[in-house]
Design a protein around this motif. Structure first.
Motif, PDB file in Angstrom:
ATOM      1  N   UNK A 183      17.187  49.131  64.352  1.00 49.17           N
ATOM      2  CA  UNK A 183      16.561  49.820  63.231  1.00 49.17           C
ATOM      3  C   UNK A 183      17.212  49.354  61.937  1.00 49.17           C
ATOM      4  N   UNK A 184      16.411  49.314  60.874  1.00 42.68           N
ATOM      5  CA  UNK A 184      16.879  48.860  59.575  1.00 42.68           C
ATOM      6  C   UNK A 184      17.479  50.043  58.823  1.00 42.68           C
ATOM      7  N   UNK A 185      18.630  49.788  58.198  1.00 41.17           N
ATOM      8  CA  UNK A 185      19.354  50.863  57.510  1.00 41.17           C
ATOM      9  C   UNK A 185      19.785  50.362  56.145  1.00 41.17           C
ATOM     10  N   UNK A 186      19.535  51.163  55.129  1.00 39.10           N
ATOM     11  CA  UNK A 186      19.995  50.813  53.779  1.00 39.10           C
ATOM     12  C   UNK A 186      20.994  51.859  53.305  1.00 39.10           C
ATOM     13  N   UNK A 187      22.144  51.377  52.851  1.00 40.15           N
ATOM     14  CA  UNK A 187      23.172  52.290  52.367  1.00 40.15           C
ATOM     15  C   UNK A 187      24.058  51.558  51.383  1.00 40.15           C
ATOM     16  N   UNK A 188      24.855  52.347  50.660  1.00 41.78           N
ATOM     17  CA  UNK A 188      25.776  51.787  49.679  1.00 41.78           C
ATOM     18  C   UNK A 188      27.194  51.873  50.251  1.00 41.78           C
ATOM     19  N   UNK A 189      27.863  50.726  50.302  1.00 41.50           N
ATOM     20  CA  UNK A 189      29.247  50.678  50.765  1.00 41.50           C
ATOM     21  C   UNK A 189      30.107  50.227  49.599  1.00 41.50           C
ATOM     22  N   UNK A 190      30.946  51.106  49.109  1.00 41.05           N
ATOM     23  CA  UNK A 190      31.825  50.823  47.981  1.00 41.05           C
ATOM     24  C   UNK A 190      31.055  50.283  46.783  1.00 41.05           C
ATOM     25  N   UNK A 191      29.899  50.879  46.537  1.00 42.12           N
ATOM     26  CA  UNK A 191      29.110  50.530  45.366  1.00 42.12           C
ATOM     27  C   UNK A 191      28.142  49.386  45.559  1.00 42.12           C
ATOM     28  N   UNK A 192      28.131  48.746  46.734  1.00 44.46           N
ATOM     29  CA  UNK A 192      27.225  47.634  46.996  1.00 44.46           C
ATOM     30  C   UNK A 192      26.134  48.078  47.960  1.00 44.46           C
ATOM     31  N   UNK A 193      24.871  47.902  47.551  1.00 44.65           N
ATOM     32  CA  UNK A 193      23.743  48.276  48.399  1.00 44.65           C
ATOM     33  C   UNK A 193      23.571  47.215  49.481  1.00 44.65           C
ATOM     34  N   UNK A 194      23.514  47.651  50.728  1.00 40.49           N
ATOM     35  CA  UNK A 194      23.360  46.711  51.838  1.00 40.49           C
ATOM     36  C   UNK A 194      22.258  47.187  52.768  1.00 40.49           C
ATOM     37  N   UNK A 195      21.474  46.225  53.267  1.00 36.76           N
ATOM     38  CA  UNK A 195      20.488  46.499  54.296  1.00 36.76           C
ATOM     39  C   UNK A 195      20.998  45.967  55.616  1.00 36.76           C
ATOM     40  N   UNK A 196      21.159  46.833  56.611  1.00 36.10           N
ATOM     41  CA  UNK A 196      21.781  46.457  57.868  1.00 36.10           C
ATOM     42  C   UNK A 196      20.894  46.843  59.034  1.00 36.10           C
ATOM     43  N   UNK A 197      20.969  46.031  60.088  1.00 43.40           N
ATOM     44  CA  UNK A 197      20.227  46.309  61.312  1.00 43.40           C
ATOM     45  C   UNK A 197      21.200  46.951  62.303  1.00 43.40           C
ATOM     46  N   UNK A 198      20.917  48.174  62.730  1.00 43.55           N
ATOM     47  CA  UNK A 198      21.828  48.884  63.620  1.00 43.55           C
ATOM     48  C   UNK A 198      21.078  49.401  64.839  1.00 43.55           C
ATOM     49  N   UNK A 199      21.806  49.540  65.943  1.00 42.59           N
ATOM     50  CA  UNK A 199      21.236  50.133  67.147  1.00 42.59           C
ATOM     51  C   UNK A 199      21.237  51.648  67.003  1.00 42.59           C
ATOM     52  N   UNK A 200      20.359  52.323  67.679  1.00 45.37           N
ATOM     53  CA  UNK A 200      20.305  53.792  67.550  1.00 45.37           C
ATOM     54  C   UNK A 200      21.599  54.486  67.957  1.00 45.37           C
ATOM     55  N   UNK A 201      22.358  53.881  68.884  1.00 43.04           N
ATOM     56  CA  UNK A 201      23.585  54.522  69.346  1.00 43.04           C
ATOM     57  C   UNK A 201      24.840  53.975  68.666  1.00 43.04           C
ATOM     58  N   UNK A 202      24.661  53.157  67.633  1.00 36.90           N
ATOM     59  CA  UNK A 202      25.809  52.610  66.896  1.00 36.90           C
ATOM     60  C   UNK A 202      26.539  53.723  66.165  1.00 36.90           C
ATOM     61  N   UNK A 203      27.854  53.745  66.277  1.00 38.06           N
ATOM     62  CA  UNK A 203      28.641  54.683  65.476  1.00 38.06           C
ATOM     63  C   UNK A 203      28.864  54.084  64.096  1.00 38.06           C
ATOM     64  N   UNK A 204      29.115  54.954  63.142  1.00 44.67           N
ATOM     65  CA  UNK A 204      29.432  54.486  61.796  1.00 44.67           C
ATOM     66  C   UNK A 204      30.704  53.658  61.811  1.00 44.67           C
ATOM     67  N   UNK A 205      31.648  54.025  62.643  1.00 42.71           N
ATOM     68  CA  UNK A 205      32.907  53.266  62.742  1.00 42.71           C
ATOM     69  C   UNK A 205      32.648  51.836  63.178  1.00 42.71           C
ATOM     70  N   UNK A 206      31.879  51.659  64.247  1.00 42.15           N
ATOM     71  CA  UNK A 206      31.626  50.297  64.728  1.00 42.15           C
ATOM     72  C   UNK A 206      30.850  49.490  63.699  1.00 42.15           C
ATOM     73  N   UNK A 207      29.933  50.126  62.986  1.00 39.11           N
ATOM     74  CA  UNK A 207      29.179  49.427  61.942  1.00 39.11           C
ATOM     75  C   UNK A 207      30.111  48.921  60.848  1.00 39.11           C
ATOM     76  N   UNK A 208      30.975  49.779  60.344  1.00 31.08           N
ATOM     77  CA  UNK A 208      31.866  49.384  59.263  1.00 31.08           C
ATOM     78  C   UNK A 208      32.838  48.296  59.701  1.00 31.08           C
TER      79      UNK A 208
END
Length: 986
Positions: free
Chosen positions: A1-26
């Protein structure tokens, strides 16, 4: 799934699995400042700010933060422009090992954003979700309060530890009854700990118990040693740049997972891995059939010990729940985990030995019945080793005594619970050498043992020691390095193994279980005539620390020498996880028994407990009483040259209100009591191990220092740099220390923080003195001066004239005019390790209706000689006290009837948080010691010893009950109160 979020002020579009934790993504995105400490959200190492609110990223799905603004510690500031929080954490020594620092900084930042002027209680509450095992929370709390003041634009005083000079004001109450004047901030370590300077006490003064004199010996002025230099790792820690073993990712990385034994004792009758091997993505599966059967020891042995080799890479006999059955390596960790479930094993379950007394029982099952193992003392009776030392005629001493007091104590197993989980990566480098990157504390021993186990020449193995997070002395074992090395040899690809938190709790980080029996013969006047300590120690399934701990542990008894002494330890195999070591020496159990027992003896004699100790303790001018136990040699005429117990005890006696509070009973529901305990460590007269170091002068006047000593949160590297800088007349910033790689770091045989401090410090001092002589020889030729008349200060060489040179000029002259480089190498063999003494006191409040216990305050005074770095030492002591409080009050491992651990994570193992801590008072008692290492003394670990017996003694003072088993839980206290009341009624 496509995810858009801001990390430390930078907007990023990321592809993540539904069961991905925020920790593993970062972490995939490279934000390794977000640490992986648990999977259940308790430790706070993975804290991030989600729209300004601190959240544990390990229990949040990445999908939950879509459209949110995330902040990691990198958003606070950079190395060149630190945020005030980052600056104060560095200044005050609040970083410890650095593993928890990023999460703690973010929690503090969120607090200050919403509350610019928090109280101490509010800071502690905000940090309560961030566990720390190194600093004890006192320094982080101070740092947050200081940063808050800076952000409010207030002026703050320079960070200088408060010092009471002996010349101006005595450390304890003087004969006139006047109290020492205090600096602003008082004595509460939540505001600022205290370094107290006192003159050394002669043996005559100690014997006479005279008041502390106010005329000190001449003190050599120093420039770097004794100053509050920031920790070497502080800048990396506060900016999130520190790299631990689990933070590295390599190209074509593969992932290993271990199949653990579900039984405490079993034999593998059949094992089928065909389904696991057929799973797509699985690269290899290993069982005992696929690896060489080579017995080895998972830890370093002391010099002179017979090797005790009882462990195998993989074995068909499983000896504890969590023992290694098989290992899988796959393209992903998920596939590897799936493959474990496809391994079919036929187990033949055996009877388990789950108590060391049961291990000795006639007919008990043998934990080690194999023939290949070597060095086991008596496998038929499950005795891994026996340690015994004796002087005089103990039985005759008991016969001649007016009173003989005998007591027994139980110390349960505990999980050391380092915040960083075990992690290792193995791979072949461009030279086809096997690289092992791991969080071990003994890289050279690991390299040697790996060569034996996997059959690769030692010259082709390079161990890289990563930073260690909250080591606590546990990273002294071979854990999964051998399996990963074999898998890399098979796959020719990088292999990573990382434990889960449950595997950590089942692994060999276990504190040993002990049963101790103390017996003392004493005259009516308090003179000790005979002393005996018998220890039954549970080493678990393998003798990881069967002798290494107990060779040293006999020395606790030597605190109170007498003519007749006996120490006996039986180290026994059980079907528990292998036992681990801890920081400093493994003496917590013995001091619980010894110092609790001394209060019992005083009670029976009707004496003041402190008077009994003063009458009998080891004094300067005494000879060390006990011979060496196993290995090495001890000079039987070793003189104790230095002891500041009297000064330390006076401080704790005064600050605890001993005379006013001790023995004062009340009929209230909440009863108060005070207790005090003494301790010491060191190796008096025992020939120690060997360490090496080398150093070179660079063209810019800086130095590269190479030393093989591990850093694990005790700031040893900072101290080594300070020692070299002091000798060379430069600042700490002019020295770069290299120690993390066996291919460049000299060999080091130290196995704990104390020996590492003395061996590392002395060899660094020696090698720095050698290159200093080379420098002054060259400078003498350049200046036409006698080298002995030249002094180096702030990187400049001066003689009797006004002419001067810089170190850079000397380096350039040597390289380009004399065509050589100034460099040297040296080694050091320790003849003895100086003794460090400490006194600790606590005040407790006991609720007699519930058994609840509250520690009102804990006081620690340590004979530090010349405090090498007061700020960092205070943080170290506070961290040790926090660990000791946890072991005394709440930390304990439980097993069911089949030997299965019931504690698997921090949801069931209670570590103290910042909000639960009592008032801490820390005193570094500085004396005019003239020992070779600038008079400095090792401090790490000694504050672990006295807290438990001091609490036990305080409970006895408060409610007249003696709890002889750790931890002092409300249930145990309440049962003891009910039993006491029943006896009184009967």
């Amino acid at each position: 799934m496509e995810l858009e979020l801001s990390i430390n002020g930078t907007i990023e579009g990321l592809d993540v699995a539904p069961n991905d934790s925020l920790l593993s993504l970062l972490r995939r995105q490279g934000y390794t400042s977000v640490k992986h400490g648990c999977e259940t959200g308790e430790c706070g190492a993975c804290t991030v700010l989600v729209d300004g609110v601190p959240r544990p990223s390990c229990v949040m799905l990445a999908a939950q933060v879509g459209g949110c603004s995330l902040s990691t510690v990198e958003s606070l500031g950079t190395a060149t422009k630190l945020h005030p929080l980052q600056a104060t954490f560095s200044e005050l020594g609040a970083t410890g090992c650095g593993f928890c620092t990023s999460g703690m900084l973010l929690s503090a930042h969120a607090l200050l954003q919403s509350n610019p002027a928090p109280s101490e209680a509010e800071v502690r509450d905000a940090l309560s979700g961030n566990l720390c095992r190194c600093t004890g929370y006192a320094k982080p709390v101070q740092a947050v309060l200081r940063a808050a003041a800076l952000l409010r634009g207030e002026k703050v005083e320079p960070v200088v530890p408060a010092t009471i000079s002996a010349e101006e004001q005595p450390a304890a109450q003087s004969a006139t009854g006047k109290q020492p004047a205090m600096m602003a901030g008082g004595m509460n370590s939540r505001v600022g700990a205290v370094t107290t300077q006192i003159p050394a006490l002669t043996p005559q003064m100690m014997a006479a118990a005279s008041p502390i004199p106010t005329v000190p010996r001449p003190r050599i002025p120093l420039q770097v040693v004794g100053t509050a230099t920031p920790a070497r790792n502080a800048l990396k820690a506060v900016t999130g740049k520190n790299q631990f073993a689990g933070d590295q990712t390599l190209h074509q990385m593969t992932y290993a997972r271990i199949l653990p034994s579900p039984y405490a004792h079993a034999v593998i009758r059949a094992i089928d891995v065909s389904e696991a091997q057929a799973l797509p993505g699985v690269l290899a599966v290993l069982t005992y059939k696929d690896v060489p059967r080579v017995p080895y020891s998972s830890i370093e042995r002391a010099a002179g010990e017979e090797p005790l080799l009882d462990q195998y890479c993989l074995d068909y006999v499983l000896r504890y729940v969590g023992d290694r059955v098989a290992v899988v390596v796959a393209e992903t960790a998920e596939v590897a985990e799936q493959a474990l479930k496809l391994i079919n094993v036929e187990y033949e379950v055996q009877p388990a030995v789950l108590d060391q007394r049961q291990a000795l029982a006639p007919g008990a099952v043998r934990v080690h019945a194999e023939r290949e193992s070597q060095g086991i003392l008596d496998g038929g009776r499950n005795i891994a080793a026996r340690v015994r030392t004796e002087i005089g005629d103990v039985e005759q001493g008991f016969s001649a005594s007016d009173h003989v007091i005998e007591t027994e104590y139980l110390v349960p197993p505990t999980q050391q619970a380092p915040l960083e989980k075990y992690s290792v990566i193995t791979y072949f480098d461009a030279e086809e050498d096997l690289v092992v990157r791991t969080n071990t504390q003994l890289p050279h021993y690991l390299r040697r043992t790996l060569a034996q186990v996997i059959g690769l020449p030692m010259r082709r193995i390079r161990v890289e020691q990563a930073e260690i997070g909250g080591n606590l002395g546990t990273r002294q074992h071979i854990e999964g390095e051998d399996l990963c090395a074999l898998l890399t040899m098979i796959t020719r690809r990088p292999v990573k193994l990382e434990y889960s938190r449950t595997e950590e709790f089942q692994s060999n980080h276990m504190g040993q279980q002990y049963i101790l029996r103390m017996k003392t013969g004493v005259r009516r006047d308090g003179t000790l005539l005979a002393s005996q300590m018998v220890v039954l120690a549970d080493t678990g399934a393998y003798a990881t620390h069967a002798l290494t701990n107990h060779v040293r542990s006999a020395k606790a008894q030597a605190l109170y020498p007498c003519q007749n002494m006996r120490f006996l330890a039986e180290v026994l195999y059980t079907n528990h996880a292998p036992a681990s070591s801890s920081q400093g020496y493994e003496l917590q159990h013995e001091y619980l028994a010894l110092e609790s027992h001394m209060d019992d003896v005083a009670r029976q004699l009707g004496m003041d407990a402190l008077a009994l100790r003063r009458q009998n303790w080891l004094k300067a001018g005494d000879h060390y009483p006990l011979p060496a136990t196993v290995g090495g040699t001890r000079n039987g005429n070793v003189l104790i040259e230095h002891c500041e117990l009297e000064a330390c005890l006076r401080l704790v006696e005064e600050k605890s209100g001993w005379k006013a509070k001790r023995g004062h009973k009340s009929n209230d529901r909440y009863r108060h009591g005070v207790g005090i305990a003494l301790s010491f460590y060191g190796d008096a007269g025992v020939v120690g191990g060997t360490s090496g170091a080398s150093i070179k002068l660079n063209e810019d006047g800086s130095f590269d220092l190479f030393a093989g000593h591990s850093e694990n949160g005790t700031q040893l590297h900072t101290y080594l740099i300070q020692i070299a800088a002091e000798v060379l007349g430069v600042s700490s910033n002019d020295i770069r220390l290299h120690s993390a790689d066996t291919s460049i770091a000299p060999f080091d045989s130290s196995s704990n923080d104390v020996t590492a401090f003395y061996m590392g410090g002395n060899v660094v001092k020696k090698v720095a003195e050698q290159i200093k002589r080379q420098i002054t020889m060259v400078a003498g030729r350049m200046l036409g001066a006698v080298p002995e008349t030249l002094k180096i200060r702030n990187g400049t060489i001066r003689g009797t004239s006004d002419v001067q040179l810089t170190l850079a000029q000397v380096a350039v002259h040597t390289m380009y005019t004399e065509s050589r480089q100034l460099m040297t190498t040296s080694s050091w063999k320790a003849q003895h390790l100086p003794l460090t003494f400490a006194v600790q006191g606590v005040e407790v409040e006991v609720d007699i209706e519930t058994g609840g216990i509250r520690i009102v305050k804990a006081i620690t005074a340590i004979d530090a000689g010349r405090a090498i770095n007061p700020t960092l030492l205070e943080a170290q002591v506070e961290g040790d006290v926090t660990q000791a409080l946890g072991r005394s009050l709440s930390e304990e491992m439980f097993y069911d009837a089949d030997g299965v651990p019931l504690i698997a994570n921090w949801q069931t193992s209670h570590l103290l948080s910042a909000a639960e801590m009592p008032e801490l008072q820390t005193y570094l008692v500085e004396s005019q010691d003239t020992s070779e290492l600038f008079g400095t003394r090792a401090v790490a670990g000694i504050a672990l010893y006295g807290i438990a017996p001091a609490i036990s003694n305080a409970i006895l003072d408060a409610v007249d009950i003696r709890i002889r088993q750790l931890p002092f839980t409300p249930e145990r206290i309440l049962r003891a109160i009910h039993a006491y009341m029943a006896r009184q009624a009967g």
